[in-house]
Design a protein around this motif. Sequence first.
Motif, PDB file in Angstrom:
ATOM      1  N   GLY A 184       0.786  -1.230   0.000  1.00 14.90           N
ATOM      2  CA  GLY A 184       0.000   0.000   0.000  1.00 14.90           C
ATOM      3  C   GLY A 184       0.811   1.270   0.000  1.00 14.90           C
ATOM      4  N   THR A 185       2.092   1.189   0.344  1.00 21.86           N
ATOM      5  CA  THR A 185       2.918   2.399   0.398  1.00 21.86           C
ATOM      6  C   THR A 185       3.937   2.475  -0.736  1.00 21.86           C
ATOM      7  N   PHE A 186       3.890   1.520  -1.671  1.00 16.72           N
ATOM      8  CA  PHE A 186       4.785   1.540  -2.838  1.00 16.72           C
ATOM      9  C   PHE A 186       6.252   1.668  -2.419  1.00 16.72           C
ATOM     10  N   ILE A 187       6.684   0.808  -1.489  1.00 20.34           N
ATOM     11  CA  ILE A 187       8.012   1.011  -0.904  1.00 20.34           C
ATOM     12  C   ILE A 187       9.142   0.880  -1.922  1.00 20.34           C
ATOM     13  N   TRP A 188       8.894   0.215  -3.039  1.00 21.90           N
ATOM     14  CA  TRP A 188       9.959   0.104  -4.042  1.00 21.90           C
ATOM     15  C   TRP A 188      10.284   1.453  -4.676  1.00 21.90           C
ATOM     16  N   LEU A 189       9.393   2.441  -4.486  1.00 21.65           N
ATOM     17  CA  LEU A 189       9.635   3.774  -5.028  1.00 21.65           C
ATOM     18  C   LEU A 189      10.288   4.715  -4.019  1.00 21.65           C
ATOM     19  N   VAL A 190      10.550   4.223  -2.805  1.00 22.03           N
ATOM     20  CA  VAL A 190      11.162   5.073  -1.778  1.00 22.03           C
ATOM     21  C   VAL A 190      12.489   5.672  -2.244  1.00 22.03           C
ATOM     22  N   PRO A 191      13.371   4.928  -2.948  1.00 19.91           N
ATOM     23  CA  PRO A 191      14.644   5.536  -3.373  1.00 19.91           C
ATOM     24  C   PRO A 191      14.512   6.614  -4.443  1.00 19.91           C
ATOM     25  N   THR A 192      13.333   6.767  -5.023  1.00 19.94           N
ATOM     26  CA  THR A 192      13.152   7.783  -6.062  1.00 19.94           C
ATOM     27  C   THR A 192      12.932   9.150  -5.431  1.00 19.94           C
ATOM     28  N   PRO A 193      13.014  10.230  -6.219  1.00 19.17           N
ATOM     29  CA  PRO A 193      12.783  11.571  -5.660  1.00 19.17           C
ATOM     30  C   PRO A 193      11.315  11.871  -5.354  1.00 19.17           C
ATOM     31  N   LEU A 194      10.399  10.965  -5.673  1.00 18.98           N
ATOM     32  CA  LEU A 194       8.983  11.222  -5.454  1.00 18.98           C
ATOM     33  C   LEU A 194       8.702  11.489  -3.980  1.00 18.98           C
ATOM     34  N   LYS A 195       8.209  12.678  -3.668  1.00 13.38           N
ATOM     35  CA  LYS A 195       8.019  13.065  -2.276  1.00 13.38           C
ATOM     36  C   LYS A 195       6.831  12.376  -1.624  1.00 13.38           C
ATOM     37  N   TRP A 196       5.862  11.924  -2.423  1.00 17.20           N
ATOM     38  CA  TRP A 196       4.688  11.290  -1.834  1.00 17.20           C
ATOM     39  C   TRP A 196       4.936   9.829  -1.481  1.00 17.20           C
ATOM     40  N   VAL A 197       6.106   9.308  -1.822  1.00 17.15           N
ATOM     41  CA  VAL A 197       6.474   7.941  -1.457  1.00 17.15           C
ATOM     42  C   VAL A 197       7.613   8.007  -0.445  1.00 17.15           C
TER      43      VAL A 197
END
Length: 380
Positions: A184-197
């Motif tokens: 539900g939190t899309f943790i694979w996108l945490v290393p990206t610059p996306l602030k909402w993740v």
Amino acid sequence: MMGWAIFGLWALLLVPTMLLLIRRTLPRMTDGFSPPAIWPTLSVIVPARDEGPNIEASLRSLLSSDYPALELIAIDDRSNDGTGAIMDRLAGEDDRLRVIHIDTLPDGWLGKNHALHIGAAGATGELLLFTDGDVLFADDALQRAVQYMQHAKVDHLCLMPRMVTDGYWESALTTYFGFLMTAGTFIWLVPTPLKWVYAGIGAFNLVRADAYRSAGGHEPIRLDVLDDVKLGKLMKRFNYRSDILIADRYVQVKWQESAAGVIRGLEKNAFAAVEYSLWRLSLVTVFWAAMSLLPYVAVLALPDARCLGFAAAILFTHTSYAMMARQLGGSCLVFPVLPLAGVLLIWAFWRSAWITLRQQGVRWRDTFYPLDVLRRELFR
């Protein structure tokens, strides 16, 4: 088509999650690293209140580390048991450990957030590790984490710990909590610059001290129940780089003592996760029911080719659930109870909402925090 749409959405949520769980583990990502010429100084901050049964093992696991530049700060946060005395005894055995005793909680702070704030204020390390008083560390956990942080050039690193469970249903519920959180939190996108993740884990939040302090430390999240998660959000807000790995055996915690303990343990955090909003919780519940329960109903109601997409969704989610249980340290034998575990976890969220609204606030560790204050001070 609806069945295949549900299957496709589950695949979108879970395939990257499972790849992260399998591939992005601390040992896999750090095997072969050479030690740096100079290790950065590391301050480990351990707040604890009434953790008498756990605190000694946790602190000894940290003191057994051969990290060459270690400072350990243990905070006795208004404990009523022997937590503070245990800390003092261990500090007398090892001068790397310093103890801070907190007797009163100032207005405008949650207890744990204040303890972390006080610990960080007295820390001298270039890196700060925020953890809990019931977490156990392997001897080389700190070295590996710091090496990865330097190699990946990140400002904030969290590790998902191995969850130690005893009973079948405790394992099932703990795994489902991880199932919901990771998908539900899309943790694979945490290393990206996306602030909402973003991500933050109470057992292991490692930050660069200068980044932490320039973002305001714990002050912006002083009254946010989700202090660990919101620390990750704070780092992203200030454009710092975050990352998340699976700790494997290097960091372990027994989250709760039983299946009932898992339900009670969510009492403080679950309603906070939807910002104390009934409509958000209702929306989450409807979406969860459509994704998680509708496929079973459809398979029973459509005994022909129209049920194939729903059947595929059921098979895929049960397989992913079993894999997640194994990766987080539980038993893959929990796979048959996936839907029931989901029902119990959603019920835990509604129970949290009901208790919070009934008493108009959150009572935790003998301290009451009014709901209107918590809502007003949410870090968004």
